[in-house]
Design a protein around this motif. Structure first.
Motif, PDB file in Angstrom:
ATOM      1  N   GLY A 257      33.706 -41.187 -86.300  1.00 13.79           N
ATOM      2  CA  GLY A 257      32.329 -40.752 -86.477  1.00 13.79           C
ATOM      3  C   GLY A 257      31.622 -40.460 -85.174  1.00 13.79           C
ATOM      4  N   ALA A 258      31.931 -41.213 -84.115  1.00 13.19           N
ATOM      5  CA  ALA A 258      31.291 -40.979 -82.827  1.00 13.19           C
ATOM      6  C   ALA A 258      31.707 -39.627 -82.242  1.00 13.19           C
ATOM      7  CB  ALA A 258      31.643 -42.108 -81.859  1.00 13.19           C
ATOM      8  N   ALA A 259      32.993 -39.296 -82.366  1.00 13.32           N
ATOM      9  CA  ALA A 259      33.447 -37.993 -81.899  1.00 13.32           C
ATOM     10  C   ALA A 259      32.852 -36.880 -82.746  1.00 13.32           C
ATOM     11  CB  ALA A 259      34.974 -37.929 -81.932  1.00 13.32           C
ATOM     12  N   LEU A 260      32.730 -37.113 -84.043  1.00 16.05           N
ATOM     13  CA  LEU A 260      32.102 -36.121 -84.920  1.00 16.05           C
ATOM     14  C   LEU A 260      30.651 -35.893 -84.504  1.00 16.05           C
ATOM     15  CD1 LEU A 260      32.903 -34.372 -87.301  1.00 16.05           C
ATOM     16  CD2 LEU A 260      32.262 -36.249 -88.837  1.00 16.05           C
ATOM     17  N   ALA A 261      29.974 -36.947 -84.067  1.00 17.86           N
ATOM     18  CA  ALA A 261      28.598 -36.806 -83.583  1.00 17.86           C
ATOM     19  C   ALA A 261      28.538 -35.966 -82.312  1.00 17.86           C
ATOM     20  CB  ALA A 261      27.980 -38.178 -83.344  1.00 17.86           C
ATOM     21  N   ARG A 262      29.578 -36.042 -81.473  1.00 15.85           N
ATOM     22  CA  ARG A 262      29.605 -35.191 -80.280  1.00 15.85           C
ATOM     23  C   ARG A 262      29.716 -33.721 -80.682  1.00 15.85           C
ATOM     24  NH1 ARG A 262      32.904 -39.432 -78.487  1.00 15.85           N
ATOM     25  NH2 ARG A 262      34.889 -38.275 -78.395  1.00 15.85           N
ATOM     26  N   LEU A 263      30.429 -33.457 -81.751  1.00 15.28           N
ATOM     27  CA  LEU A 263      30.519 -32.078 -82.255  1.00 15.28           C
ATOM     28  C   LEU A 263      29.190 -31.602 -82.829  1.00 15.28           C
ATOM     29  CD1 LEU A 263      33.995 -32.227 -84.017  1.00 15.28           C
ATOM     30  CD2 LEU A 263      33.440 -30.856 -82.006  1.00 15.28           C
ATOM     31  N   THR A 264      28.542 -32.448 -83.615  1.00 11.54           N
ATOM     32  CA  THR A 264      27.266 -32.026 -84.197  1.00 11.54           C
ATOM     33  C   THR A 264      26.204 -31.857 -83.116  1.00 11.54           C
ATOM     34  OG1 THR A 264      26.662 -34.326 -84.721  1.00 11.54           O
ATOM     35  CG2 THR A 264      27.742 -33.035 -86.449  1.00 11.54           C
ATOM     36  N   ALA A 265      26.326 -32.588 -82.013  1.00 12.18           N
ATOM     37  CA  ALA A 265      25.403 -32.386 -80.890  1.00 12.18           C
ATOM     38  C   ALA A 265      25.584 -30.992 -80.297  1.00 12.18           C
ATOM     39  CB  ALA A 265      25.624 -33.451 -79.825  1.00 12.18           C
ATOM     40  N   LEU A 266      26.826 -30.534 -80.217  1.00 15.85           N
ATOM     41  CA  LEU A 266      27.078 -29.167 -79.753  1.00 15.85           C
ATOM     42  C   LEU A 266      26.478 -28.148 -80.723  1.00 15.85           C
ATOM     43  CD1 LEU A 266      30.802 -29.391 -78.557  1.00 15.85           C
ATOM     44  CD2 LEU A 266      28.772 -29.205 -77.119  1.00 15.85           C
ATOM     45  N   VAL A 267      26.593 -28.426 -82.024  1.00 14.29           N
ATOM     46  CA  VAL A 267      25.981 -27.551 -83.028  1.00 14.29           C
ATOM     47  C   VAL A 267      24.475 -27.472 -82.804  1.00 14.29           C
ATOM     48  CG1 VAL A 267      25.487 -27.273 -85.489  1.00 14.29           C
ATOM     49  CG2 VAL A 267      27.785 -27.947 -84.750  1.00 14.29           C
ATOM     50  N   GLU A 268      23.844 -28.610 -82.613  1.00 13.41           N
ATOM     51  CA  GLU A 268      22.393 -28.648 -82.446  1.00 13.41           C
ATOM     52  C   GLU A 268      21.933 -27.974 -81.165  1.00 13.41           C
ATOM     53  OE1 GLU A 268      22.065 -32.881 -82.954  1.00 13.41           O
ATOM     54  OE2 GLU A 268      21.233 -32.651 -84.982  1.00 13.41           O
ATOM     55  N   ARG A 269      22.799 -27.933 -80.150  1.00 12.21           N
ATOM     56  CA  ARG A 269      22.466 -27.249 -78.900  1.00 12.21           C
ATOM     57  C   ARG A 269      22.816 -25.762 -78.943  1.00 12.21           C
ATOM     58  NH1 ARG A 269      24.641 -32.073 -76.368  1.00 12.21           N
ATOM     59  NH2 ARG A 269      26.576 -30.974 -75.814  1.00 12.21           N
ATOM     60  N   GLY A 270      23.340 -25.296 -80.058  1.00 20.03           N
ATOM     61  CA  GLY A 270      23.688 -23.891 -80.189  1.00 20.03           C
ATOM     62  C   GLY A 270      24.976 -23.503 -79.483  1.00 20.03           C
ATOM     63  N   GLN A 271      25.821 -24.489 -79.156  1.00 18.49           N
ATOM     64  CA  GLN A 271      27.066 -24.219 -78.451  1.00 18.49           C
ATOM     65  C   GLN A 271      28.286 -24.200 -79.372  1.00 18.49           C
ATOM     66  OE1 GLN A 271      26.378 -27.508 -75.517  1.00 18.49           O
ATOM     67  NE2 GLN A 271      26.787 -25.912 -74.008  1.00 18.49           N
ATOM     68  N   LEU A 272      28.077 -24.481 -80.655  1.00 11.58           N
ATOM     69  CA  LEU A 272      29.186 -24.534 -81.596  1.00 11.58           C
ATOM     70  C   LEU A 272      28.709 -24.078 -82.957  1.00 11.58           C
ATOM     71  CD1 LEU A 272      32.187 -25.528 -81.990  1.00 11.58           C
ATOM     72  CD2 LEU A 272      31.219 -27.697 -82.747  1.00 11.58           C
ATOM     73  N   ARG A 273      29.457 -23.173 -83.550  1.00 11.82           N
ATOM     74  CA  ARG A 273      29.178 -22.760 -84.922  1.00 11.82           C
ATOM     75  C   ARG A 273      30.479 -22.740 -85.702  1.00 11.82           C
ATOM     76  NH1 ARG A 273      30.054 -17.113 -85.970  1.00 11.82           N
ATOM     77  NH2 ARG A 273      30.385 -15.871 -84.090  1.00 11.82           N
ATOM     78  N   VAL A 274      30.375 -22.960 -86.988  1.00 13.56           N
ATOM     79  CA  VAL A 274      31.543 -23.012 -87.858  1.00 13.56           C
ATOM     80  C   VAL A 274      31.591 -21.736 -88.680  1.00 13.56           C
ATOM     81  CG1 VAL A 274      32.761 -24.287 -89.644  1.00 13.56           C
ATOM     82  CG2 VAL A 274      31.335 -25.519 -87.980  1.00 13.56           C
ATOM     83  N   GLU A 275      32.678 -21.028 -88.565  1.00 17.89           N
ATOM     84  CA  GLU A 275      32.877 -19.811 -89.341  1.00 17.89           C
ATOM     85  C   GLU A 275      33.501 -20.167 -90.690  1.00 17.89           C
ATOM     86  OE1 GLU A 275      33.133 -15.472 -89.872  1.00 17.89           O
ATOM     87  OE2 GLU A 275      31.963 -16.823 -88.617  1.00 17.89           O
ATOM     88  N   VAL A 276      32.824 -19.822 -91.765  1.00 15.95           N
ATOM     89  CA  VAL A 276      33.348 -20.020 -93.112  1.00 15.95           C
ATOM     90  C   VAL A 276      33.619 -18.645 -93.705  1.00 15.95           C
ATOM     91  CG1 VAL A 276      32.943 -20.979 -95.409  1.00 15.95           C
ATOM     92  CG2 VAL A 276      32.070 -22.185 -93.384  1.00 15.95           C
ATOM     93  N   GLN A 277      34.895 -18.315 -93.863  1.00 18.76           N
ATOM     94  CA  GLN A 277      35.225 -16.981 -94.350  1.00 18.76           C
ATOM     95  C   GLN A 277      34.838 -16.807 -95.814  1.00 18.76           C
ATOM     96  OE1 GLN A 277      39.057 -15.155 -93.352  1.00 18.76           O
ATOM     97  NE2 GLN A 277      39.315 -14.544 -95.496  1.00 18.76           N
ATOM     98  N   ARG A 278      35.068 -17.868 -96.608  1.00 17.93           N
ATOM     99  CA  ARG A 278      34.785 -17.744 -98.042  1.00 17.93           C
ATOM    100  C   ARG A 278      34.611 -19.118 -98.654  1.00 17.93           C
ATOM    101  NH1 ARG A 278      38.415 -14.340-102.487  1.00 17.93           N
ATOM    102  NH2 ARG A 278      37.060 -14.729-104.283  1.00 17.93           N
ATOM    103  N   THR A 279      33.746 -19.192 -99.659  1.00 18.21           N
ATOM    104  CA  THR A 279      33.519 -20.424-100.404  1.00 18.21           C
ATOM    105  C   THR A 279      33.918 -20.227-101.861  1.00 18.21           C
ATOM    106  OG1 THR A 279      31.682 -21.049 -98.969  1.00 18.21           O
ATOM    107  CG2 THR A 279      31.791 -22.122-101.117  1.00 18.21           C
TER     108      THR A 279
END
Length: 312
Positions: A257-279
């Motif tokens: 969970g702590a590492a996952l929080a480091r990823l979401t911090a990147l999302v919140e800073r606009g440095q990471l986005r997740v591409e979803v091709q299809r749902t």
């Protein structure tokens, strides 16, 4: 609860709709009402028995290790989370049984982090396994601003996140992909090259001294990795254990969970986005898995499990 499950190893025809009991909730765990899950290759490899002998399996199995949803109940001793919290989680456990292709999943609180408000449910559910894998490779090899990083499979689920995590750390990133995904990679901060025969020459044309770091997110590219790796370079693979015979690291991601929080911090800073091709809706999971098996997905494939109709 509504779920998709299988009672024996096999192909997609063993996967079927089920009504299963609500998961039990151990101390230190939370019950998450799943809004979205995502499909990963490990899901259908497990279903086919490909990891038999590595992990204990108890049938019926609900597949899926990624989820985003709402905490609806907490077990004893979970002060960090409350009912109503919106979260995402990498829900892999030591026992293959109760996964995330279901309306509810019980997970240790230490495997959970809060969902950024700006992320959709599908994006949030598509981040955990692939994002943690990318982050682990980048952190394990200590990627920094002095590095030239080659990412094999840079437009895929793990690859497109590895590109961004490495770029956020200041590295120069080169990524392999088909030409139709080259503009996508440029948008993520990578210099695209076509994969396949002649790759070492194409990489050396961009980086004559070679890549100081190579991240393999596809497999079958060890020879090319070694051909482009700079002296004293570092490399890792998520599919090829044999890289360890050549000084590399084989990465098997863990819930964190702590590492996952480091990823979401990147999302919140606009440095990471997740591409979803299809749902896909949960009941069309077979179509979602088939798309994943084709091996040409840009980013991730998501499963919409619930719109929250049971929320009080």
């Amino acid at each position: 609860m509504r779920a998709m499950s299988y009672d024996t190893y096999g192909d997609l025809d063993v996967l079927h709709p089920s009504e299963l009991p609500e998961p039990k909730l151990a101390p230190g765990a939370v019950l998450v009402e799943v809004r979205s899950a995502s499909v990963n290759p490990v899901d259908w490899k497990l279903m086919a028995g490909g990891l038999d002998g590595l992990m204990d399996v108890v049938f019926p199995v609900v597949p899926g290790w990624d989820a985003a949803g709402v905490v609806v109940r907490t077990g004893p001793d979970v002060p960090e989370l409350e009912v109503g919290d919106e979260v995402l989680t990498y829900a892999r456990k030591d026992l293959v049984h109760g996964g995330t292709y279901a309306e509810q999943v019980a997970v240790p609180a230490v495997s959970v982090t809060r969902k950024p408000a700006a992320m959709s449910w599908d994006e949030a559910a598509s981040l955990p396994l692939a994002g943690l894998t990318a982050l682990r490779m980048v952190e394990l090899l200590d990627v920094g601003s002095d590095d030239v990083v080659l990412v094999h499979g840079a437009s895929g689920g793990v690859g497109h996140l590895a590109v961004q995590v490495a770029h956020a750390r200041g590295a120069r990133v080169i990524g392999t992909a088909s030409e139709r995904n080259h503009d996508f990679l440029r948008d993520l901060g990578a210099e695209p090259v076509v994969y396949g025969d002649g790759l070492p020459e194409r990489v050396r044309a961009l980086a004559p001294e070679g890549a100081t770091v190579v991240l393999d997110a596809v497999g079958g590219v060890l020879e090319q990795t070694l051909a482009v790796l700079a002296p004293e370079g570092r490399h890792a693979s998520i599919t090829e254990p044999s890289v360890e015979e050549h000084g590399g690291r084989w990465v098997w991601v863990r819930p964190d969970g702590a590492a996952l929080a480091r990823l979401t911090a990147l999302v919140e800073r606009g440095q990471l986005r997740v591409e979803v091709q299809r749902t896909f809706p949960l009941e069309d999971v077979a179509d979602a898995v088939r798309l994943s098996q084709e091996g040409h997905v840009r980013g991730k494939v998501a499963l919409r499990v619930s719109d929250g109709v049971s929320e009080g």
